[in-house]
Design a protein around this motif. Structure first.
Motif, PDB file in Angstrom:
ATOM      1  N   THR A  68       0.834  -1.215   0.000  1.00 37.08           N
ATOM      2  CA  THR A  68       0.000   0.000   0.000  1.00 37.08           C
ATOM      3  C   THR A  68       0.859   1.251   0.000  1.00 37.08           C
ATOM      4  O   THR A  68       0.590   2.237  -0.709  1.00 37.08           O
ATOM      5  N   LEU A  69       1.935   1.269   0.803  1.00 37.71           N
ATOM      6  CA  LEU A  69       2.833   2.425   0.868  1.00 37.71           C
ATOM      7  C   LEU A  69       3.502   2.675  -0.481  1.00 37.71           C
ATOM      8  O   LEU A  69       3.619   3.823  -0.943  1.00 37.71           O
ATOM      9  N   VAL A  70       3.960   1.631  -1.145  1.00 37.63           N
ATOM     10  CA  VAL A  70       4.603   1.780  -2.454  1.00 37.63           C
ATOM     11  C   VAL A  70       3.645   2.381  -3.468  1.00 37.63           C
ATOM     12  O   VAL A  70       3.992   3.263  -4.250  1.00 37.63           O
ATOM     13  N   ILE A  71       2.395   1.938  -3.438  1.00 32.86           N
ATOM     14  CA  ILE A  71       1.403   2.469  -4.382  1.00 32.86           C
ATOM     15  C   ILE A  71       1.164   3.948  -4.143  1.00 32.86           C
ATOM     16  O   ILE A  71       1.084   4.758  -5.077  1.00 32.86           O
ATOM     17  N   VAL A  72       1.075   4.373  -2.868  1.00 33.72           N
ATOM     18  CA  VAL A  72       0.855   5.787  -2.546  1.00 33.72           C
ATOM     19  C   VAL A  72       2.024   6.640  -3.027  1.00 33.72           C
ATOM     20  O   VAL A  72       1.849   7.733  -3.589  1.00 33.72           O
ATOM     21  N   GLY A 108       1.927   9.685  -5.850  1.00 33.33           N
ATOM     22  CA  GLY A 108       2.353  11.046  -5.507  1.00 33.33           C
ATOM     23  C   GLY A 108       3.424  11.576  -6.455  1.00 33.33           C
ATOM     24  O   GLY A 108       3.382  12.731  -6.883  1.00 33.33           O
ATOM     25  N   CYS A 109       4.402  10.731  -6.795  1.00 39.22           N
ATOM     26  CA  CYS A 109       5.457  11.154  -7.724  1.00 39.22           C
ATOM     27  C   CYS A 109       4.893  11.467  -9.099  1.00 39.22           C
ATOM     28  O   CYS A 109       5.284  12.446  -9.751  1.00 39.22           O
ATOM     29  N   ALA A 110       3.975  10.686  -9.560  1.00 37.50           N
ATOM     30  CA  ALA A 110       3.369  10.930 -10.868  1.00 37.50           C
ATOM     31  C   ALA A 110       2.598  12.234 -10.881  1.00 37.50           C
ATOM     32  O   ALA A 110       2.666  13.021 -11.840  1.00 37.50           O
ATOM     33  N   THR A 111       1.886  12.522  -9.823  1.00 37.01           N
ATOM     34  CA  THR A 111       1.117  13.781  -9.742  1.00 37.01           C
ATOM     35  C   THR A 111       2.048  14.989  -9.731  1.00 37.01           C
ATOM     36  O   THR A 111       1.811  16.011 -10.403  1.00 37.01           O
ATOM     37  N   ARG A 112       3.114  14.914  -8.996  1.00 34.98           N
ATOM     38  CA  ARG A 112       4.067  16.034  -8.921  1.00 34.98           C
ATOM     39  C   ARG A 112       4.728  16.274 -10.276  1.00 34.98           C
ATOM     40  O   ARG A 112       4.936  17.432 -10.684  1.00 34.98           O
ATOM     41  N   ALA A 113       5.058  15.235 -10.995  1.00 33.96           N
ATOM     42  CA  ALA A 113       5.673  15.388 -12.315  1.00 33.96           C
ATOM     43  C   ALA A 113       4.730  16.087 -13.289  1.00 33.96           C
ATOM     44  O   ALA A 113       5.138  16.940 -14.088  1.00 33.96           O
ATOM     45  N   ILE A 114       3.463  15.766 -13.238  1.00 34.60           N
ATOM     46  CA  ILE A 114       2.481  16.388 -14.141  1.00 34.60           C
ATOM     47  C   ILE A 114       2.353  17.871 -13.855  1.00 34.60           C
ATOM     48  O   ILE A 114       2.320  18.721 -14.752  1.00 34.60           O
ATOM     49  N   ILE A 115       2.335  18.261 -12.557  1.00 33.88           N
ATOM     50  CA  ILE A 115       2.198  19.680 -12.191  1.00 33.88           C
ATOM     51  C   ILE A 115       3.433  20.466 -12.633  1.00 33.88           C
ATOM     52  O   ILE A 115       3.344  21.585 -13.164  1.00 33.88           O
TER      53      ILE A 115
END
Length: 360
Positions: free
Chosen positions: A278-282, A286-293
């Motif tokens: 679960t931690l790895v998925i979170v 989060g990293c993917a969202t930050r890259a898009i922004i």
């Protein structure tokens, strides 16, 4: 039927009184007949002979068959003595041992542990047994019984096998479907009576598995009715399982504790693995969202800001602005706007005034 009529009408005494016993024409064989009582004729042995001889010695044959002679009418035949009994009454079913039930009660004799009792066949769908010799019994005609007859039982049996073939098929189907659940119920009952805390022990389970295997092998290797044999197997293994419950008692407590600890360790490892996943998925999300922004911020200004920078000198408050350039000077443009009216409060009252501003 002829012999029964001779006994019923007391023809034996009549023949003797008239000295006709030696006459081949009038009394041949009559004086030597044995007339049995209704109680004897009602037994399972008698009813089995009566039904069997009724089928073997048919009236359609010109002469008795060899089976009829050897089993029913010869002087050494085992069923000859029942020739004086009345014609068979069809009960519509057979007993577990293949014999016909008693004609007067409809019950079958069952021997268990050395004692004999009366009951319906075990393969019947419904069965009832009650005392018919009481002074208040119903129907009324069952109330009369001779004083030396004893207790009169009556069995009402429905849905019972009518032939050995039908009984064999029903027995096989019933036993194969219920043998495991029946065995477990027996184990629990024996364990409870023996006072076992953890239920049936391993030795008891092994003996029950052997019983099930033996019964299934019996059903698959024989074509005869095997309910009596199954009962014998049940009685044998019931005694062995009861002895195992007393001798072995509960399974050792250490085995139960070790199994519990092993299960606990497995549960903890499973929970830790689930938490890490679960931690790895979170983190990945989060990293993917930050890259898009970040990618959007690096793309520069938006078209809205560019439009505002180009047309800033042509926007006024009021009506839409027209690009009117002077004919004599194209570099100079004039923008005319509509007057702007606002409400202004005055000293001492709520009167309104108008202010007009225009840009020429």
């Amino acid at each position: 039927a002829i012999v029964h009529c001779i006994c019923r009408e007391d023809m034996i005494n009549l023949t003797k009184n008239h000295s006709c016993c030696d006459s081949a024409l009038y009394g041949s064989g009559v004086c030597d007949l044995e007339c049995l009582s209704e109680a004897t004729c009602a037994t399972q042995e008698a009813q089995t002979c009566i039904h069997t001889c009724q089928e073997t010695c048919t009236s359609f044959d010109n002469a008795p068959s060899s089976d009829c002679v050897s089993n029913c009418i010869s002087t050494k035949a085992k069923c000859r003595k029942y020739a004086s009994c009345r014609a068979p009454m069809l009960a519509g079913y057979i007993c577990d041992d293949g014999r016909w039930p008693q004609s007067n009660s409809g019950c079958c004799e069952t021997t268990t542990g050395g004692s004999t009792s009366l009951s319906c066949p075990t393969l019947c769908d419904t069965s009832e047994k009650y005392i018919a010799s009481s002074s208040t019994s119903q129907p009324w005609w069952t109330r009369y019984q001779p004083s030396n007859y004893g207790t009169a039982w009556q069995c009402t049996c429905k849905g019972c096998p009518e032939t050995l073939t039908e009984a064999k098929l029903k027995l096989s189907t019933t036993v194969e479907a219920d043998i495991w659940s029946n065995g477990q119920a027996m184990l629990v009952d024996i364990a409870q009576k023996a006072g076992l805390l953890y239920g049936p022990n391993r030795k008891m389970q092994e003996l029950m598995a052997q019983r099930n295997t033996e019964i299934l092998a019996l059903l698959s290797n024989t074509t005869a009715l095997t309910s009596a044999a199954i009962t014998a197997i049940n009685e044998k293994y019931t005694a062995l399982i009861e002895a195992a419950a007393e001798e072995y008692g509960d399974d050792p407590v250490e085995e139960v504790v070790v199994k519990t600890k092993t299960d606990s360790k497995w549960n903890i490892a499973l929970m830790v693995t689930a938490g890490v996943c679960t931690l790895v998925i979170v983190i990945v999300v989060g990293c993917a969202t930050r890259a898009i922004i970040s990618r959007k911020r690096q793309s520069g200004s938006s078209p809205v800001l560019e439009f505002a920078g180009e047309r800033a000198n042509q926007v006024v408050v009021g009506s839409p602005v027209l690009d009117n350039r002077l004919d004599d000077n194209p570099d100079v443009s004039a923008a005319s706007g509509a007057p702007v009216r606002v409400q202004a409060a005055t000293k001492g009252g709520a009167a309104s005034s108008s202010a007009a501003a225009s840009k020429e």
